[in-house]
Design an enzyme around this catalytic site. Structure first.
Site, short mmCIF file in Angstrom:
data_model
loop_
_atom_site.label_atom_id
_atom_site.label_comp_id
_atom_site.label_asym_id
_atom_site.label_seq_id
_atom_site.Cartn_x
_atom_site.Cartn_y
_atom_site.Cartn_z
N HIS A 157 76.46 27.31 8.40
CA HIS A 157 77.20 27.28 9.67
C HIS A 157 78.09 26.04 9.77
CE1 HIS A 157 74.31 30.21 11.98
NE2 HIS A 157 74.58 30.61 10.75
N GLU A 251 82.22 38.06 17.39
CA GLU A 251 83.14 38.03 18.53
C GLU A 251 84.57 37.72 18.11
OE1 GLU A 251 79.88 36.15 21.72
OE2 GLU A 251 81.69 35.01 21.16
N TYR A 272 67.62 38.34 14.60
CA TYR A 272 67.72 38.94 13.27
C TYR A 272 66.47 39.72 12.89
CZ TYR A 272 72.06 36.57 11.95
OH TYR A 272 73.36 36.17 11.89
#
Length: 383
Positions: A157, A251, A272
């Protein structure tokens, strides 16, 4: 061939080699692909790339491609690849390594190239940003001009897309780093944000939180999970991003200064493992946080975003092209009044995991695939 600074004969030899060598033709891998409004052909420009992440187009026609585990590589007009020397030490573990690369808007005058990468060691890493100039196949005048303010152990990330705005400032996306999602709501932590910088890495005086207690002055937006698609709409000046969510929560967002995009307090995604509500989520909507413009269902795993402009694809003018990793496709998104009114799948399962989508200076569209034998493709109108 690797030429070191000061080796004049090496430079001359390389030039003679390039002149003498025959041109390598691009490979047409699909001469006519139908879509709703535009037939196209797919051309392989170069392959043999190791997990490429981004492509930048140099004024002389060469391409500068980042390979996440290796660094930068130059690709000449004949498809020959040359490793770029002089990159600072980086930590290429999991999702880390050498990531986005862009040119300064006045590159032809100042020569600056900007590259994001993961910096650190086994104790933790940070997303960092350098600027440098290119002399032959070597980076020179390398400056570390920014790094995130919190070192984190998990190598994931990183976000790490770059975009120059019309005012000359630079946006850099930073993921939440995956260790503790609520840090994206910590306004003193760069993780889970977009930062806005001057081209030398300093803080613009008109950033939304400059001088405000409890806020890092670099922050432009926060509450972002992991933005890996970032593009400026040339007609409207709007900044659009595609953002990884948890399961089912990818998104499309419209970026405006000072906004809180909600992660992880507000999310449309699920856990998840259990598919239950994400553990840190409180709701699907909150008045003081910004909802996504569009939710990608099924999941896209978005990475790479471009806005179609120019004359080659007139029926796609102003559309967004959002690349997908897990989905192995591009979604063409039609916008009206900041709303997605139509979506079309392109290149589904044709080339693999799509890491980057960009429009080149020639007006054609370019796609990078994320693989151990990744490739750069060009999309052209069918002939």
């Amino acid at each position: 061939m690797r030429i070191h600074a000061g080796s004049l004969w090496g430079v001359v030899s390389l030039c003679l080699t390039l002149v003498a060598a025959p041109a390598l033709a691009d490979e047409v891998v699909a001469p006519n692909i139908s879509s709703e409004y535009q037939s196209m052909r797919l051309v392989k420009v170069v392959d043999g790339l190791t997990h490429p992440w981004a492509v930048a187009f140099l004024p002389d026609g060469r391409k500068l491609i980042s390979e996440r585990p290796n660094g930068l590589v130059l690709v000449d007009r004949n498809g020959r690849k040359t490793p770029v020397q002089g990159f600072p030490a980086f930590h290429a573990v999991n999702q880390g390594g050498v990531l986005d690369v862009v040119l300064h808007p006045r590159h032809e005058d100042n020569g600056w190239i900007y590259v994001t990468y993961s910096r650190g060691d086994a104790r933790g890493t940070v997303p960092a940003l350098i600027r440098a100039r290119l002399d032959g196949d070597r980076l020179t005048a390398v400056e570390n001009i920014f790094e995130s303010n919190t070192r984190t152990q998990p190598g994931r990330h990183y976000g790490s897309r770059l975009l120059f705005l019309p005012d000359g400032t630079l946006l850099m996306t930073i993921g939440d780093r995956g260790a503790h999602p609520p840090r994206a709501q910590d306004t003193m932590d760069h993780s889970g944000s977009i930062v806005r910088l001057n081209d030398d890495g300093t803080v613009p005086e008109d950033n939304p939180f400059v001088g405000r207690e409890g806020y890092a002055p670099e922050i432009y937006t926060y509450g972002n999970r992991n933005i890996q698609g970032l593009a400026l709409h040339p007609a409207t000046g709007e900044v659009w991003v595609t953002e990884h969510g948890p399961r089912g929560g990818d998104e499309l967002n419209l970026i405006e200064a000072g906004n809180n995009y909600g992660w992880p307090v507000v999310t449309l995604g699920r856990d998840y493992r259990t598919e239950a509500r994400f553990p840190d989520a409180q709701t699907r909507h909150r008045e003081d946080m910004v909802d996504p413009v569009f939710e990608f269902l099924p999941t896209l795993a978005p990475s790479g975003l471009a806005v179609v402009d120019g004359d080659h694809f007139p029926r796609w003018q102003g559309n967004l092209l959002a690349g997908g990793l897990r989905a192995q496709r591009i979604l063409r998104l039609v916008l009206e009044d900041r709303t997605v009114v139509h979506a079309e799948e392109l290149l589904r399962d044709r080339v693999g995991r799509i890491r980057d989508v960009r429009q080149g200076p020639d007006g054609y569209l370019y796609v990078l695939t994320d693989a151990s034998n990744g490739a750069l493709y060009r999309i052209e109108p069918a002939r």
